[in-house]
Design an enzyme around this catalytic site. Structure first.
Site, PDB file in Angstrom:
ATOM      1  N   ASN B 151      45.677  40.175  24.850  1.00 40.40           N
ATOM      2  CA  ASN B 151      46.643  41.349  25.295  1.00 40.40           C
ATOM      3  C   ASN B 151      47.953  41.101  24.617  1.00 40.40           C
ATOM      4  O   ASN B 151      48.836  42.165  24.388  1.00 40.40           O
ATOM      5  CB  ASN B 151      46.976  40.995  26.754  1.00 40.40           C
ATOM      6  CG  ASN B 151      47.160  39.503  27.173  1.00 40.40           C
ATOM      7  OD1 ASN B 151      46.657  38.679  26.534  1.00 40.40           O
ATOM      8  ND2 ASN B 151      48.159  39.334  27.967  1.00 40.40           N
ATOM      9  N   THR B 237      35.194  46.627  52.475  1.00 35.98           N
ATOM     10  CA  THR B 237      35.111  48.201  52.328  1.00 35.98           C
ATOM     11  C   THR B 237      35.420  48.731  50.916  1.00 35.98           C
ATOM     12  O   THR B 237      36.584  48.522  50.399  1.00 35.98           O
ATOM     13  CB  THR B 237      35.744  48.915  53.560  1.00 35.98           C
ATOM     14  OG1 THR B 237      35.251  48.481  54.862  1.00 35.98           O
ATOM     15  CG2 THR B 237      35.576  50.482  53.390  1.00 35.98           C
ATOM     16  N   CYS B 325      62.740  34.188  28.202  1.00 39.72           N
ATOM     17  CA  CYS B 325      63.855  35.007  29.016  1.00 39.72           C
ATOM     18  C   CYS B 325      63.207  36.408  29.712  1.00 39.72           C
ATOM     19  O   CYS B 325      63.730  36.743  30.584  1.00 39.72           O
ATOM     20  CB  CYS B 325      65.140  35.392  27.996  1.00 39.72           C
ATOM     21  SG  CYS B 325      65.786  33.772  27.418  1.00 39.72           S
TER      22      CYS B 325
END
Lengths: 148, 392
Positions: B151, B237, B325
């Site tokens: 990625n 579900t 950062c």
């Protein structure tokens, strides 16, 4: 992570960026490994900070805290500048995200390191002014710079 | 100009996908587990999507299980296989040191439960070899889990060859293909993997839906306990809207794949060439071969990533960084450290990632803005001064 408008202003329009050719106090703190370095240049005349500049490698908060710290000490006496805490920098910036608090500690330490350099050059002992050896603020796990 | 260049983080939902999903926010509200027509309609929509996904990655519809996201698929595959086959095979797992956190953290949790994990180191371009995998195999190896495409830097692993090693030693192999599906050809038969994770929002489906391919005969333990949905494997579900969206998006992505790949790779190469020409002292962290079409990861030396992102954002460009950062972590990206970057260069990384919607004009806009940002931050950086002094 969200920065205050003040932080963004001081990041986008940093005050006092640059170097001082006639600086008589220079302090550098931080470590490239941790991702931030601050270098502060002071021009001190009769114990009054008449000019101040900085250069910073780091994130938005690192730039903004450097900028604000230089604003807070400009025109102040050495003793007054030494009173400037990281909390004062945070308050003046309308706050910092928790992970960025160490940037304000770095700014405080950069000022202390520059004043320390000035005092040493003058033949004085920084410890007499309550200045401790600078460290990174102790919030980085990425280096052993603090030796702790 | 606004440029969305963070498609590896997530993509914009395709309007056609939204259109396909709309019935699920209206009359298509039945529960697929019920027997009346309202329920059967919903069941049919789910099964249609299952067929679309199966066709896209070349497997049987019965081998596709819908989940809530890529992270769930990864966790289910890894934990499910580890616990199911530990008693029979053993408690050793092989992976790489550049996996996504969904894989890493799952493995870390398993380590606490007594599993042993071998983290294969990648080379400086971000690749592992089948030979490394072979050398790491042990009689008690229960699973190999290696991502298809990374990625952060976009390296594509030789999964086919690695799967052949796994198969010849009778070890199951899972691959996190979250960054690959919809962006490069993914064929589970050709790859020879036993389990594969994918996530809808990486290819213009909505967030909140993913899938796990599980080869017939492979039986991971369930992650959750509950009803009999997804053939008793994944209770809960069904997310009908998301599942329909996933099916529509994967069908569209694979239909246009070849053409889209060419376009996106053209954009990538234009950006890389342009950066190298306009910004001195850069390092391209994306590999030179076997890479995703749309990923550009670059380190601009002597400045820090988050400050670049803020200035890019001010100019309307969305990108990301492996800097500590930027993420709020204390260390920079583990992937950039794994390919051997020193901390300070990893802190100065920026990732741009593109999709077929991006344009040449957008690349040229980035190439107009980015060098100015780099210059501005370098003028502020004490490291830049030092680097130039060293040269003089």
């Amino acid at each position: 992570m969200i920065y205050s408008a003040k932080v963004m202003d001081h990041f986008m329009n940093p005050r006092n960026v640059g170097e001082l050719a006639d600086a008589n106090g220079i302090g550098e703190v931080g470590n490239p490994k941790c991702g931030d370095i601050m270098k502060i240049y002071l021009k001190i005349d009769h114990d009054i900070i008449t000019d101040v500049k900085f250069k910073t490698f780091g994130c938005g908060a690192a730039v903004a805290t450097s900028s604000m710290a230089t604003e807070l000490i400009k025109g102040k006496s050495v003793k007054e500048a030494l009173q400037m805490t990281n909390k004062a920098v945070i308050e003046a910036l309308d706050g910092l995200p928790p992970v960025k608090i160490h940037c304000s500690v770095l700014a405080e330490e950069a000022v202390q390191a520059a004043i320390s350099d000035y005092l040493v050059k003058k033949g004085e002992n920084p410890a007499d002014y309550g200045i401790k050896a600078p460290h990174c603020g102790g919030s980085c796990s990425c280096c052993d710079h603090c030796g702790e | 100009m606004f440029v969305y260049a963070d498609n590896a983080a997530t993509t914009k939902i395709d309007p056609e996908v939204v259109q396909a999903m709309m019935p699920a926010f209206g009359e298509l509200y039945g529960n697929p587990s019920t027997i009346y027509s309202k329920g059967r309609e919903a069941k049919e929509a789910v099964e249609k999507a299952r067929e679309q996904v199966a066709k896209a990655i070349n497997c049987r519809p019965s081998e596709i299980y819908f989940t809530s996201c890529g992270t769930e698929s990864d966790n289910w595959a890894i934990r499910g296989i580890a616990t199911r086959y530990a008693a029979k095979k053993g408690k050793h797992i092989i992976t790489t040191n550049i996996e996504h956190h969904a894989v890493f953290e799952c493995l870390k949790a398993l380590e606490k439960e007594g599993f042993e994990v071998t983290y294969l180191p990648v080379d400086e371009e971000g690749f592992v070899t089948p030979e490394q995998v072979k050398a790491a195999l042990r009689p008690d190896t229960v699973l190999i889990t290696i991502m298809t495409a990374n990625n952060e830097i976009g390296s594509i692993q030789p999964i086919e060859e690695i799967a052949a090693v796994a198969k010849s030693h009778g070890v199951l192999i899972h691959t996190d293909a979250v960054q690959a599906v919809g962006h490069i050809p993914v064929d589970v038969q050709k790859m020879g993997v036993d389990l594969l994770s994918l996530s809808g929002h990486k290819f213009h489906a909505p967030k909140g839906v993913g899938a796990l391919y599980v080869r017939r005969g492979v039986l991971p333990d369930n992650l959750m306990n509950g009803g009999g949905q997804e053939r008793n494997r994944r209770p809960g579900t069904e997310n009908i809207a998301g599942i329909i969206g996933l099916g529509a998006a994967i069908e569209k992505a694979t239909a246009n794949l070849e053409q889209d790949m060419k376009h996106v790779a053209f954009l990538r190469d234009r950006l890389i060439d342009g950066i190298l020409k306009t910004i001195p002292k850069c390092k391209i962290n994306t590999p030179s071969h076997d890479r995703l079409p749309g990923t550009v990861n670059v380190s601009v030396k002597h400045i820090e990533g988050e400050s670049m992102l803020l200035l890019l954002d001010m100019n309307g460009i969305c990108a990301t960084s492996g800097s500590a950062c930027a993420s709020g972590d204390l260390d920079p990206s583990h992937v950039l450290l794994a390919i051997g970057l020193p901390h300070e260069i990893a802190h100065g990384s920026v990732r741009f990632s593109f999709c077929a919607d991006n344009t040449v004009e957008e690349i040229d806009y980035i190439l107009d803005v980015f060098p100015k940002i780099a210059q501005r931050l370098r003028e502020m950086s004490p490291l830049w001064d030092e680097a130039n002094q060293d040269e003089n």
